[in-house]
Scaffold this active site. Sequence first.
Site, PDB file in Angstrom:
ATOM      1  CB  ILE A  66       2.184   1.241  -2.090  1.00  0.00           C
ATOM      2  CG1 ILE A  66       0.654   1.073  -2.165  1.00  0.00           C
ATOM      3  CG2 ILE A  66       2.899   0.285  -3.021  1.00  0.00           C
ATOM      4  CD1 ILE A  66       0.073   1.504  -3.486  1.00  0.00           C
ATOM      5  N   GLY A 121       6.862   4.082  -2.551  1.00  0.00           N
ATOM      6  CA  GLY A 121       5.915   5.164  -2.331  1.00  0.00           C
ATOM      7  C   GLY A 121       6.358   6.157  -1.280  1.00  0.00           C
ATOM      8  CG  ASP A 124       6.090   8.165  -5.220  1.00  0.00           C
ATOM      9  OD1 ASP A 124       6.001   8.624  -6.370  1.00  0.00           O
ATOM     10  OD2 ASP A 124       6.429   6.999  -4.985  1.00  0.00           O
ATOM     11  CD  GLU A 144       7.782   3.220  -6.852  1.00  0.00           C
ATOM     12  OE1 GLU A 144       7.061   3.911  -6.117  1.00  0.00           O
ATOM     13  OE2 GLU A 144       9.036   3.270  -6.834  1.00  0.00           O
ATOM     14  CG  ASP A 152       1.690   5.063 -10.226  1.00  0.00           C
ATOM     15  OD1 ASP A 152       1.962   5.149  -9.008  1.00  0.00           O
ATOM     16  OD2 ASP A 152       0.953   4.167 -10.695  1.00  0.00           O
TER      17      ASP A 152
END
Length: 270
Positions: A66, A121, A124, A144, A152
């Site tokens: 991210i 991210g 993810d 993270e 998340d």
Amino acid sequence: MPQYQAFCVELQDKIAHVVIDRPDKINAMNAAFWTEIIDIFRWADETDEVRVVVLSGAGKHFSSGIDLNLLAQVSTQLGKDVGRNAQTLRRKILELQASFNAVDQCSKPVLAAIQGYCLGGAIDLVSACDMRYCSADVQFAIKEIDIGMAADVGTLQRLPRLIGDGMLRELAYTGRVVDAAEAREIGLVNRVFETHDTLLAGVLDIARTIAAKSPVAVRGTKEMIRYMRDHRVDDGLEYVATWNAAMLQSADLRVAMAAHMSKQNPEFAD
């Protein structure tokens, strides 16, 4: 194809090649990334000509995760009231989760070709893909934890099913880097390729093999596998019986059987 800010998308040989296209920013996931990926995978899901999706990153790295500027923008939306701040943050997290849910829920197989950095991210994202392949220089890390938060948008929910609970906990708690050899050993990737070029060529070759199969059979197989993540074996058997009661009537079955008997390559309709 439409022009995107964060992606380049091409459709060739029934394979949609989706490239994260911000190499100057290490393919960091900015605001445009999170909205565009939903549109791209909705298009891939709804376009019959697309039979397989290959996801890759432009340049030396797959993605650094991210964009921290996006996190900074979110923080400017917060005020003094804890309850309202929580509501704002929850809404934003659910929006980001929807982006990778679109990848997971795509009815077409999604193959990730991963080189260089695959951090935060990006973990993810690849966790939401069907298969993962990497080059020898890859570096995976759940970062993270190092910025004081829990992942998340999917890693903690999807990765245990790929590498096991204990290994996921180790990587999530420590944030340590996993290289290509370990990634293959723990089942994070299916195969390791020596270079970036051989990685992309190899993944596209696998994609072409899948694209040559019956699209009805491939979509049905993916749906059954996905269904079994959250159901008992007897539920899955009941579901596939109902599914195939319809799908076995497809012309693809006759085409495949005729091609097999005549030792020819089958040609399936989109």
